[in-house]
Design a protein around this motif. Structure first.
Motif, PDB file in Angstrom:
ATOM      1  N   ARG A  24       0.818  -1.339   0.076  1.00 54.80           N
ATOM      2  CA  ARG A  24      -0.058  -0.119   0.052  1.00 54.80           C
ATOM      3  C   ARG A  24       0.864   1.180   0.043  1.00 54.80           C
ATOM      4  O   ARG A  24       0.696   2.225  -0.713  1.00 54.80           O
ATOM      5  CB  ARG A  24      -0.936   0.040   1.140  1.00 54.80           C
ATOM      6  CG  ARG A  24      -1.977   1.359   1.366  1.00 54.80           C
ATOM      7  CD  ARG A  24      -2.815   1.091   2.508  1.00 54.80           C
ATOM      8  NE  ARG A  24      -2.191   1.269   3.725  1.00 54.80           N
ATOM      9  CZ  ARG A  24      -2.565   0.971   5.058  1.00 54.80           C
ATOM     10  NH1 ARG A  24      -4.076   0.569   5.087  1.00 54.80           N
ATOM     11  NH2 ARG A  24      -1.879   1.161   6.184  1.00 54.80           N
ATOM     12  N   ASN A  50      -3.391  -9.374   0.141  1.00 60.79           N
ATOM     13  CA  ASN A  50      -4.714  -9.378   0.627  1.00 60.79           C
ATOM     14  C   ASN A  50      -5.294 -10.793   0.714  1.00 60.79           C
ATOM     15  O   ASN A  50      -5.652 -11.521   1.474  1.00 60.79           O
ATOM     16  CB  ASN A  50      -5.830  -8.542   0.094  1.00 60.79           C
ATOM     17  CG  ASN A  50      -6.935  -8.063   0.968  1.00 60.79           C
ATOM     18  OD1 ASN A  50      -7.151  -8.602   2.088  1.00 60.79           O
ATOM     19  ND2 ASN A  50      -7.951  -7.359   0.583  1.00 60.79           N
ATOM     20  N   ARG A  73     -12.537  -5.595  -7.465  1.00 60.44           N
ATOM     21  CA  ARG A  73     -11.556  -5.203  -6.428  1.00 60.44           C
ATOM     22  C   ARG A  73     -10.337  -4.374  -7.340  1.00 60.44           C
ATOM     23  O   ARG A  73     -10.196  -3.551  -6.655  1.00 60.44           O
ATOM     24  CB  ARG A  73     -10.962  -6.567  -5.975  1.00 60.44           C
ATOM     25  CG  ARG A  73     -10.034  -6.533  -4.764  1.00 60.44           C
ATOM     26  CD  ARG A  73      -9.250  -7.871  -4.862  1.00 60.44           C
ATOM     27  NE  ARG A  73     -10.050  -8.978  -4.348  1.00 60.44           N
ATOM     28  CZ  ARG A  73     -10.037  -9.407  -3.403  1.00 60.44           C
ATOM     29  NH1 ARG A  73      -9.525  -8.933  -2.263  1.00 60.44           N
ATOM     30  NH2 ARG A  73     -10.629 -10.668  -3.187  1.00 60.44           N
ATOM     31  N   LEU A  92      -9.686  -0.438  -5.787  1.00 63.04           N
ATOM     32  CA  LEU A  92      -8.286  -0.273  -5.315  1.00 63.04           C
ATOM     33  C   LEU A  92      -7.625   0.638  -6.337  1.00 63.04           C
ATOM     34  O   LEU A  92      -6.748   1.454  -5.884  1.00 63.04           O
ATOM     35  CB  LEU A  92      -7.582  -1.374  -4.935  1.00 63.04           C
ATOM     36  CG  LEU A  92      -8.191  -2.271  -3.772  1.00 63.04           C
ATOM     37  CD1 LEU A  92      -7.475  -3.718  -3.682  1.00 63.04           C
ATOM     38  CD2 LEU A  92      -7.755  -1.347  -2.375  1.00 63.04           C
ATOM     39  N   SER A 117      -8.896   3.802  -4.610  1.00 60.56           N
ATOM     40  CA  SER A 117      -8.740   4.025  -3.316  1.00 60.56           C
ATOM     41  C   SER A 117      -7.821   3.269  -2.539  1.00 60.56           C
ATOM     42  O   SER A 117      -7.628   3.205  -1.398  1.00 60.56           O
ATOM     43  CB  SER A 117     -10.062   3.549  -2.918  1.00 60.56           C
ATOM     44  OG  SER A 117     -10.250   1.972  -2.905  1.00 60.56           O
ATOM     45  N   LEU A 118      -6.457   2.892  -2.957  1.00 64.92           N
ATOM     46  CA  LEU A 118      -5.502   2.107  -2.459  1.00 64.92           C
ATOM     47  C   LEU A 118      -5.015   2.919  -1.234  1.00 64.92           C
ATOM     48  O   LEU A 118      -4.891   2.327  -0.096  1.00 64.92           O
ATOM     49  CB  LEU A 118      -4.497   1.819  -3.547  1.00 64.92           C
ATOM     50  CG  LEU A 118      -3.084   1.140  -2.715  1.00 64.92           C
ATOM     51  CD1 LEU A 118      -3.574  -0.356  -2.321  1.00 64.92           C
ATOM     52  CD2 LEU A 118      -2.187   0.767  -3.975  1.00 64.92           C
ATOM     53  N   SER A 177      -7.200   2.726   1.549  1.00 71.68           N
ATOM     54  CA  SER A 177      -7.688   1.459   1.976  1.00 71.68           C
ATOM     55  C   SER A 177      -7.192   1.239   3.641  1.00 71.68           C
ATOM     56  O   SER A 177      -6.400   1.460   3.874  1.00 71.68           O
ATOM     57  CB  SER A 177      -7.123   0.192   1.230  1.00 71.68           C
ATOM     58  OG  SER A 177      -7.328  -0.939   1.557  1.00 71.68           O
ATOM     59  N   ALA A 234      -8.107  -1.937   4.835  1.00 75.97           N
ATOM     60  CA  ALA A 234      -8.117  -3.467   5.022  1.00 75.97           C
ATOM     61  C   ALA A 234      -7.105  -3.982   6.283  1.00 75.97           C
ATOM     62  O   ALA A 234      -7.199  -4.687   6.977  1.00 75.97           O
ATOM     63  CB  ALA A 234      -8.072  -4.027   3.765  1.00 75.97           C
ATOM     64  N   GLY A 244     -15.828  -2.266   2.166  1.00 73.42           N
ATOM     65  CA  GLY A 244     -15.707  -2.046   0.512  1.00 73.42           C
ATOM     66  C   GLY A 244     -16.757  -1.934  -0.220  1.00 73.42           C
ATOM     67  O   GLY A 244     -16.585  -1.310  -1.602  1.00 73.42           O
TER      68      GLY A 244
END
Length: 223
Positions: free
Chosen positions: A121, A133, A164, A168, A171-172, A175, A177, A207
Motif C-alpha cells: 500500500r 490481501n 476489486r 483499489l 482507493s488504495l 484502504s 483493510a 468495501g
C-alpha cells in the motif's frame, strides 16, 4: 519434472492471458471479445481462443450470446451487493472454522501477510497489495480446511476480481483493510473466535460502497 512446471494446454494459457487483461481493465465491462482479433493478437487458431473464452464464461468473467459472441461480463449494482453478501457470509464461516484451532503459527502468519499488505500500500502497488490481501485470507483457510467452502469462495473471488481492481485503483491509499485485519487478528489472539468472525463479516462489507461507485461511475467519469 514437477507437475507445476509442465506447460499448460494452450486454451488454459490463453485463458490466463485474457483473464489478466479483463481484470486489469484493458477489456472494459460489456466490451466484445472478438475471436478474430484475439487470434491475431495471440497468433493462434480460433479453436483455442474459443475454448479459452468458454473457460472464462464458466468462471463468470465472460458472457456469450448466440450470433453476438463473447463479451466481458457487466456487473450490475445488484450483483455487486450479492457478491459482497455471499462473500461476507463465507468469510465469516472460514473464521468460525478456527474454533479450537488458533495457534501461535496462525497469528504469526497473519501478522506477516498484513505487514506485506502495508508495504505494498505504501508503495502504491495495487497488484501486489491484492495478492497480499488474498494471501491473508488464504492463511485463515489453510488453518481451517473446508473444501466445499473453499471452492465456493474461489468462485466468488473470481467474480469479484475486476471489481476489486477497479476499487483499489481508486482507493488504495485510503484502504483500511490492513487495520481491519489487525482487529480480527487481535480477537483471534485473545481466542475470541466468534467475535472475530463477526468482525470479518463487517470487514468484507466496508468495501461495498466504493465498489458500487465503480459500477455507477466507471473510471474516467467526473460523477
Amino acid at each position: 519434472m514437477s507437475q507445476d512446471l509442465l506447460p499448460k494446454p494452450l486454451p488454459y494459457h490463453l485463458m490466463e492471458q485474457i483473464r489478466r487483461e479483463i481484470i486489469a481493465g484493458r477489456h472494459a465491462a460489456g466490451a466484445p471479445l472478438r475471436e478474430q482479433a484475439l487470434q491475431i493478437e495471440y497468433g493462434c487458431s480460433r479453436a483455442p481462443i474459443r475454448e479459452a473464452l468458454r473457460l472464462l464464461e464458466r468462471r463468470g468473467l465472460v458472457t456469450h450470446e448466440p450470433r453476438h459472441g463473447f463479451r466481458v461480463r457487466e456487473v450490475s449494482a445488484t450483483e455487486v451487493r450479492q457478491i459482497y453478501e455471499v462473500r461476507a457470509l463465507l468469510e465469516k464461516q472460514v473464521v468460525l472454522g478456527l474454533l479450537g484451532r488458533v495457534t501461535p503459527e496462525l497469528i504469526a502468519e497473519l501478522h506477516a501477510t498484513n505487514a506485506t499488505m502495508r508495504a505494498h500500500r505504501a508503495a502504491g502497488d495495487v497488484e501486489r497489495y491484492i495478492e497480499a490481501n488474498i494471501a491473508f485470507h488464504a492463511v485463515l483457510r489453510a488453518h481451517a480446511p473446508n473444501e466445499p467452502l473453499g471452492r465456493a469462495l474461489d468462485v466468488v473471488y473470481e467474480m469479484a476480481e475486476p471489481i476489486r481492481h477497479a476499487l483499489l485503483h481508486r482507493s488504495l491509499r485510503t484502504s483500511q483493510a490492513a487495520e481491519q485485519h489487525d482487529d480480527i487478528i487481535s480477537l483471534l489472539e485473545a481466542d475470541r473466535v466468534v467475535e472475530a468472525a463477526e468482525e470479518m463479516y463487517r470487514h468484507v462489507f466496508t468495501g461495498m460502497p466504493v465498489a458500487l461507485g465503480t459500477v455507477a461511475h466507471p473510471e474516467g467519469s467526473n460523477g
